[in-house]
Design a protein around this motif. Sequence first.
Motif, PDB file in Angstrom:
ATOM      1  N   PHE A 207     -21.199 -13.064 -11.617  1.00  0.00           N
ATOM      2  CA  PHE A 207     -20.752 -12.485 -10.353  1.00  0.00           C
ATOM      3  C   PHE A 207     -21.010 -10.986 -10.315  1.00  0.00           C
ATOM      4  O   PHE A 207     -20.520 -10.243 -11.153  1.00  0.00           O
ATOM      5  N   PHE A 208     -21.804 -10.548  -9.336  1.00  0.00           N
ATOM      6  CA  PHE A 208     -22.130  -9.136  -9.165  1.00  0.00           C
ATOM      7  C   PHE A 208     -21.447  -8.587  -7.918  1.00  0.00           C
ATOM      8  O   PHE A 208     -21.467  -9.207  -6.861  1.00  0.00           O
ATOM      9  N   ARG A 209     -20.876  -7.396  -8.061  1.00  0.00           N
ATOM     10  CA  ARG A 209     -20.286  -6.707  -6.916  1.00  0.00           C
ATOM     11  C   ARG A 209     -21.344  -5.939  -6.135  1.00  0.00           C
ATOM     12  O   ARG A 209     -21.253  -5.777  -4.922  1.00  0.00           O
ATOM     13  N   GLU A 210     -22.322  -5.399  -6.872  1.00  0.00           N
ATOM     14  CA  GLU A 210     -23.404  -4.642  -6.250  1.00  0.00           C
ATOM     15  C   GLU A 210     -24.688  -4.874  -7.021  1.00  0.00           C
ATOM     16  O   GLU A 210     -24.667  -5.131  -8.222  1.00  0.00           O
ATOM     17  N   ARG A 211     -25.813  -4.761  -6.299  1.00  0.00           N
ATOM     18  CA  ARG A 211     -27.123  -4.701  -6.940  1.00  0.00           C
ATOM     19  C   ARG A 211     -27.787  -3.431  -6.434  1.00  0.00           C
ATOM     20  O   ARG A 211     -27.988  -3.260  -5.238  1.00  0.00           O
ATOM     21  N   ARG A 212     -28.138  -2.547  -7.357  1.00  0.00           N
ATOM     22  CA  ARG A 212     -28.602  -1.218  -6.968  1.00  0.00           C
ATOM     23  C   ARG A 212     -29.985  -0.933  -7.537  1.00  0.00           C
ATOM     24  O   ARG A 212     -30.307  -1.320  -8.654  1.00  0.00           O
ATOM     25  N   THR A 213     -30.786  -0.233  -6.771  1.00  0.00           N
ATOM     26  CA  THR A 213     -32.080   0.244  -7.257  1.00  0.00           C
ATOM     27  C   THR A 213     -32.236   1.739  -7.023  1.00  0.00           C
ATOM     28  O   THR A 213     -33.201   2.338  -7.487  1.00  0.00           O
ATOM     29  N   GLN A 214     -31.303   2.347  -6.306  1.00  0.00           N
ATOM     30  CA  GLN A 214     -31.354   3.775  -6.046  1.00  0.00           C
ATOM     31  C   GLN A 214     -30.053   4.415  -6.520  1.00  0.00           C
ATOM     32  O   GLN A 214     -28.976   3.837  -6.374  1.00  0.00           O
ATOM     33  N   TRP A 215     -30.181   5.629  -7.062  1.00  0.00           N
ATOM     34  CA  TRP A 215     -29.033   6.280  -7.669  1.00  0.00           C
ATOM     35  C   TRP A 215     -28.992   7.739  -7.247  1.00  0.00           C
ATOM     36  O   TRP A 215     -30.022   8.389  -7.099  1.00  0.00           O
ATOM     37  N   SER A 216     -27.788   8.275  -7.083  1.00  0.00           N
ATOM     38  CA  SER A 216     -27.646   9.671  -6.693  1.00  0.00           C
ATOM     39  C   SER A 216     -27.694  10.563  -7.929  1.00  0.00           C
ATOM     40  O   SER A 216     -27.649  10.091  -9.066  1.00  0.00           O
ATOM     41  N   GLU A 217     -27.741  11.871  -7.696  1.00  0.00           N
ATOM     42  CA  GLU A 217     -27.830  12.819  -8.806  1.00  0.00           C
ATOM     43  C   GLU A 217     -26.524  12.913  -9.585  1.00  0.00           C
ATOM     44  O   GLU A 217     -26.486  13.504 -10.660  1.00  0.00           O
ATOM     45  N   ARG A 218     -25.447  12.360  -9.060  1.00  0.00           N
ATOM     46  CA  ARG A 218     -24.166  12.372  -9.765  1.00  0.00           C
ATOM     47  C   ARG A 218     -23.840  11.006 -10.376  1.00  0.00           C
ATOM     48  O   ARG A 218     -22.695  10.741 -10.733  1.00  0.00           O
ATOM     49  N   GLU A 219     -24.821  10.140 -10.484  1.00  0.00           N
ATOM     50  CA  GLU A 219     -24.637   8.840 -11.124  1.00  0.00           C
ATOM     51  C   GLU A 219     -25.465   8.780 -12.405  1.00  0.00           C
ATOM     52  O   GLU A 219     -26.585   9.295 -12.458  1.00  0.00           O
ATOM     53  N   TRP A 220     -24.893   8.137 -13.422  1.00  0.00           N
ATOM     54  CA  TRP A 220     -25.582   7.993 -14.708  1.00  0.00           C
ATOM     55  C   TRP A 220     -25.442   6.545 -15.160  1.00  0.00           C
ATOM     56  O   TRP A 220     -24.339   6.006 -15.208  1.00  0.00           O
ATOM     57  N   VAL A 221     -26.559   5.919 -15.471  1.00  0.00           N
ATOM     58  CA  VAL A 221     -26.574   4.515 -15.872  1.00  0.00           C
ATOM     59  C   VAL A 221     -26.523   4.413 -17.392  1.00  0.00           C
ATOM     60  O   VAL A 221     -27.274   5.095 -18.093  1.00  0.00           O
ATOM     61  N   ILE A 222     -25.623   3.570 -17.896  1.00  0.00           N
ATOM     62  CA  ILE A 222     -25.556   3.297 -19.331  1.00  0.00           C
ATOM     63  C   ILE A 222     -25.810   1.809 -19.553  1.00  0.00           C
ATOM     64  O   ILE A 222     -25.066   0.962 -19.060  1.00  0.00           O
ATOM     65  N   GLU A 223     -26.879   1.512 -20.268  1.00  0.00           N
ATOM     66  CA  GLU A 223     -27.187   0.127 -20.622  1.00  0.00           C
ATOM     67  C   GLU A 223     -26.417  -0.215 -21.892  1.00  0.00           C
ATOM     68  O   GLU A 223     -26.633   0.386 -22.945  1.00  0.00           O
ATOM     69  N   THR A 224     -25.498  -1.172 -21.785  1.00  0.00           N
ATOM     70  CA  THR A 224     -24.621  -1.489 -22.910  1.00  0.00           C
ATOM     71  C   THR A 224     -24.977  -2.793 -23.621  1.00  0.00           C
ATOM     72  O   THR A 224     -24.683  -2.952 -24.801  1.00  0.00           O
TER      73      THR A 224
END
Length: 360
Positions: A207-224
């Motif tokens: 179950f996904f709440r969001e699917r994103r391909t664009q990110w703002s300059e105040r967002e940081w993605v961490i692959e866990t």
Amino acid sequence: MIRAKRHDGRVCSDSRKIIGVWRISESICGREVFETHARARRGGVSLIGAASWTWSTLNSVARRFVQQWGTQASLGVPVVSVGNLQAGGAGKTPIAIEIARELKARGKTVWILSRGYRSALERSYGVLTESSHTHPLSDYGDEAPLLAAHSRATVIVGAKRIENFKRYWASGARCDLVILDDGLQQFGLKKDFDVVCVTDASPSDYFFRERRTQWSEREWVIETKGSAPFQTPTERTSQVKLVSQIPESLRAKKLWLISGIGRPEHLLQSLTDQNVQMSKTTFLPDHHAYDGEEIKAFIRDARRQEFTLAITEKDALKWKAFVNLADEGVEVIGYGCQWVSDRTLFFEALWKSCFVSPCI
């Protein structure tokens, strides 16, 4: 203390009510879809794919609505959100702990706002620290006590996070920064830095709440947990491996792993990578509500079959309400964060967003 920031002069006075109603419906409906998914899959029908598409689309609409026409409240201190795209199992709790520890090491006073999912305080209010709590510990659920114990930060529990922040602030307590646990979809609150925990999970199976391909300059993605199956911003992406911690003495024992966490297959793989083999596994739903009889039955079965029971820290919080783990010979598996990419780069970006150019 709370200030509403308006975007391009247009304000919708009911925006917070709209988002609030959506948050409640998402929680209730999403939970039901998630819990019936296993039964549906056995019948050849996947509800998760359809639910993921629906909720992802609606959350995207809600996010854009607030950005363009709604209002966002400011707490008056920097806010770091730690959230995920999927519903659970992305490792946001250890990441939130890692951030709190680092900021405290730099001399900052940190509060963590936690919803307290499925806890007795989810629709109420409670404060928890490493050494004190305003309610019985069992009322805080299975995440807030972990956050408090490992981060040594003050954890404020309850779904009404802004109101709860104001209430604790009014008591005279003060902080330098707030960590918003599970805060990615909290659109009505102004945030200085968004940490998005992602995994290799597929929206068709989880179950996904969001699917994103664009990110703002105040967002940081961490692959866990594996590489995310979608585009990520390479200049604002970190990789963190969640490593299970198990006593050396257990390696030679006949182990039975019982776990009620999201995506337990990653826990099992982490143990396997450390040459720890489980003779038997029982995987229960995330946030599983154990009862005393169930736990005692596990203990009896383990003794009869000569197994040593191993559970996670998250499960242990619930087991302790019914049994003494040491007396019953139950072992607890901890965890830690191992940064694969540059840890310093991540914290420099966070620090700059919160204390050099904050959005408060």
